[in-house]
Design an enzyme around this catalytic site. Structure first.
Site, mmCIF file in Angstrom:
data_model
loop_
_atom_site.group_PDB
_atom_site.id
_atom_site.type_symbol
_atom_site.label_atom_id
_atom_site.label_comp_id
_atom_site.label_asym_id
_atom_site.label_seq_id
_atom_site.Cartn_x
_atom_site.Cartn_y
_atom_site.Cartn_z
ATOM 1 N N LYS A 31 -8.275 5.082 1.314
ATOM 2 C CA LYS A 31 -7.188 4.977 0.343
ATOM 3 C C LYS A 31 -6.982 6.266 -0.448
ATOM 4 O O LYS A 31 -5.854 6.578 -0.834
ATOM 5 C CB LYS A 31 -7.427 3.799 -0.618
ATOM 6 C CG LYS A 31 -7.256 2.460 0.073
ATOM 7 C CD LYS A 31 -6.944 1.345 -0.900
ATOM 8 C CE LYS A 31 -6.561 0.089 -0.120
ATOM 9 N NZ LYS A 31 -6.261 -1.057 -0.943
ATOM 10 N N LYS A 49 -5.156 -1.322 10.285
ATOM 11 C CA LYS A 49 -4.934 -2.723 9.962
ATOM 12 C C LYS A 49 -3.518 -2.937 9.424
ATOM 13 O O LYS A 49 -2.918 -2.021 8.836
ATOM 14 C CB LYS A 49 -5.988 -3.237 8.968
ATOM 15 C CG LYS A 49 -5.845 -2.752 7.559
ATOM 16 C CD LYS A 49 -6.703 -3.598 6.611
ATOM 17 C CE LYS A 49 -6.424 -3.184 5.178
ATOM 18 N NZ LYS A 49 -6.796 -4.142 4.188
ATOM 19 N N LYS A 81 -0.038 -4.093 3.364
ATOM 20 C CA LYS A 81 1.144 -4.170 2.499
ATOM 21 C C LYS A 81 1.745 -2.803 2.287
ATOM 22 O O LYS A 81 2.946 -2.659 2.089
ATOM 23 C CB LYS A 81 0.738 -4.703 1.125
ATOM 24 C CG LYS A 81 0.111 -6.072 1.140
ATOM 25 C CD LYS A 81 -0.047 -6.512 -0.301
ATOM 26 C CE LYS A 81 -1.042 -7.624 -0.445
ATOM 27 N NZ LYS A 81 -2.253 -7.207 -1.151
HETATM 28 N N1 AQP Z 1 -4.766 -6.809 8.314
HETATM 29 C C1 AQP Z 1 -5.570 -7.734 7.823
HETATM 30 N N2 AQP Z 1 -6.276 -8.539 8.646
HETATM 31 C C2 AQP Z 1 -7.097 -9.503 8.160
HETATM 32 N N3 AQP Z 1 -7.270 -9.717 6.837
HETATM 33 C C3 AQP Z 1 -6.588 -8.934 5.982
HETATM 34 N N4 AQP Z 1 -6.535 -8.892 4.639
HETATM 35 C C4 AQP Z 1 -5.677 -7.912 4.250
HETATM 36 N N5 AQP Z 1 -5.163 -7.296 5.321
HETATM 37 C C5 AQP Z 1 -5.710 -7.910 6.420
HETATM 38 C C6 AQP Z 1 -7.292 -9.788 3.762
HETATM 39 O O1 AQP Z 1 -6.392 -10.357 2.816
HETATM 40 C C7 AQP Z 1 -7.082 -10.529 1.590
HETATM 41 C C8 AQP Z 1 -6.266 -9.935 0.490
HETATM 42 O O2 AQP Z 1 -6.205 -8.537 0.633
HETATM 43 P P1 AQP Z 1 -5.607 -7.645 -0.525
HETATM 44 O O3 AQP Z 1 -4.160 -7.744 -0.466
HETATM 45 O O4 AQP Z 1 -6.224 -7.991 -1.801
HETATM 46 O O5 AQP Z 1 -6.125 -6.220 -0.240
HETATM 47 P P2 AQP Z 1 -6.041 -5.298 0.984
HETATM 48 O O6 AQP Z 1 -7.084 -5.697 1.979
HETATM 49 O O7 AQP Z 1 -6.120 -3.933 0.454
HETATM 50 O O8 AQP Z 1 -4.614 -5.618 1.600
HETATM 51 P P3 AQP Z 1 -3.591 -4.619 2.159
HETATM 52 O O9 AQP Z 1 -2.518 -5.386 2.797
HETATM 53 O O10 AQP Z 1 -4.277 -3.603 3.015
HETATM 54 O O11 AQP Z 1 -2.998 -3.969 0.869
HETATM 55 P P4 AQP Z 1 -2.778 -2.458 0.554
HETATM 56 O O12 AQP Z 1 -1.897 -1.956 1.651
HETATM 57 O O13 AQP Z 1 -2.096 -2.522 -0.781
HETATM 58 O O14 AQP Z 1 -4.109 -1.824 0.536
HETATM 59 C C9 AQP Z 1 -8.455 -9.886 1.732
HETATM 60 O O15 AQP Z 1 -9.406 -10.902 1.983
HETATM 61 C C10 AQP Z 1 -8.297 -9.002 2.920
HETATM 62 O O16 AQP Z 1 -9.522 -8.849 3.609
#
Ligand code: AQP
Length: 335
Positions: A115, A199, A202
């Site tokens: 990040k 992965k 968002k």
């Molecule tokens: N691609 C994914 N596959 C499986 N699980 C996922 N999670 C997120 N992306 C995937 C799971 O969703 C929960 C919430 O995640 P989060 O939104 O709090 O944080 P994150 O993992 O940082 O999600 P993003 O989408 O990747 O957000 P950004 O882009 O803002 O960093 C968690 O249990 C996560 O494991």
């Protein structure tokens, strides 16, 4: 573990664009756990601000994430649903755990490296110590199980190290249970539709990399049609998918949604072109995701209801948090 009672905790950041990865990797698991265990689900807004968020948009996203929980099937009468910053004990325990965790442990966290990117000097201090706050979120309730996507496994391991060090340093054997990750077996990591090695997230700039929960049927079929694959047909064995991450991702999503093992999916589709799978995949995705999206949009328009859900959750969470933090303060020696 200090007792046998299962207590589940998990959090989701209110950073917009809830997607298929959140749904398959987290929400679906949250809902099935709610049937059998005491569950606490938190909109982790203090985590979201580790990278800059537009204040107006952040407020909307907190409510939208709450709506995402409910639209996926969580019941606010069964599970505690609230936003992290409304229970200030999270931040206070976060500080105490900052003093327990070691710099060397945080230096190993791969998510920070991803990040923060190439110029980590410019990343916020919050982003660096985020895993300590995540440990506080979990340990504040003495949670025993944490449903998360595979991307969070390392943070969970750190949380266990912190819990153990706290118990040892303060001679409080078993005070904090060592929480266990609950990671979906079939599809622990949904990958981007444009790059099978990244992965689904968002924050991916292109919307074509992810299926949003709010996508229309039309959006979904367009995105699946455009999803990256390769020129080879569907293979016969899982082994042949090792070097084909995009193909594997689409097959995994299909297998998870249809509750059919990957082996069986390959038996049924081997030799066919990917366009065949893409059509089937669009159909099942539309069937699964569109009803969730519809509910999500309805709930998002009822701000008063969502605020009430959060208020009720905050009251329940605060009671537990106050009680546990009081004991933690005593153990640490704070007056
Ligand atoms: N691609 C994914 N596959 C499986 N699980 C996922 N999670 C997120 N992306 C995937 C799971 O969703 C929960 C919430 O995640 P989060 O939104 O709090 O944080 P994150 O993992 O940082 O999600 P993003 O989408 O990747 O957000 P950004 O882009 O803002 O960093 C968690 O249990 C996560 O494991």
């Amino acid at each position: 573990m200090s007792n046998n009672k299962k207590l589940v905790f998990s959090g989701v950041q209110p950073t917009g664009n809830l997607h298929l990865g959140n749904y398959l990797g987290a929400f679906k698991n949250f809902v099935s756990l709610q049937k059998e265990s005491e569950c606490i689900y938190c909109v982790v807004d203090l985590h979201a601000i580790t990278v800059f968020q537009d204040p107006k948009k952040l407020k909307e996203n907190i409510l939208e994430t709450t709506a995402g929980f409910l639209a996926s099937g969580l019941d606010s009468n069964k599970s505690i649903i609230f936003n992290q910053s409304s229970v200030s004990e999270h931040a206070e325990l976060g500080w105490i755990l900052n003093c327990v965790a070691r710099l060397g442990w945080l230096n190993r966290m791969t998510q920070f490296k991803d990040k923060a990117g190439s110029d980590k000097e410019k990343a916020s201090v919050g982003l660096y110590i985020y895993p300590n706050l995540m440990a506080a979120d979990i340990l504040l309730y003495k949670a025993t199980h944490v449903p998360v996507g595979a991307d969070q496994k390392q943070h969970l391991e750190l949380c266990r190290d912190i819990a153990q060090k706290f118990n040892n340093d303060f001679k409080s054997k078993n005070f904090f249970p060592l929480p266990e990750p609950l990671i979906q077996k079939n599809i622990s990591r949904v990958m981007s539709l444009r790059d099978g090695l990244k992965k689904m997230s968002k924050s991916e700039e292109s919307d074509y990399g992810r299926i949003n929960l709010k996508d229309t049927a039309d959006d979904i079929s367009k995105k699946i049609k455009k999803a990256k694959t390769d020129s080879l047909p569907i293979p016969e064995s899982e082994k042949e998918l090792e070097k084909r991450p995009e193909a594997l991702n689409l097959l995994n999503i299909y297998s998870d949604i249809t509750k059919t093992s990957l082996k069986k999916v390959l038996e049924e589709t081997k030799g066919k072109e990917f366009s065949y799978l893409k059509e089937r995949l669009s159909e099942v995705l539309i069937e699964t995701i569109c009803p969730v999206g519809k509910k999500l949009k309805e709930l998002t328009s009822d701000k008063t209801y969502l605020e009430e859900v959060l208020k009720k959750g905050r009251e329940k969470a605060s009671k537990k948090a106050e009680e546990n933090l009081k004991k933690i303060r005593e153990i640490v020696g704070l007056l």
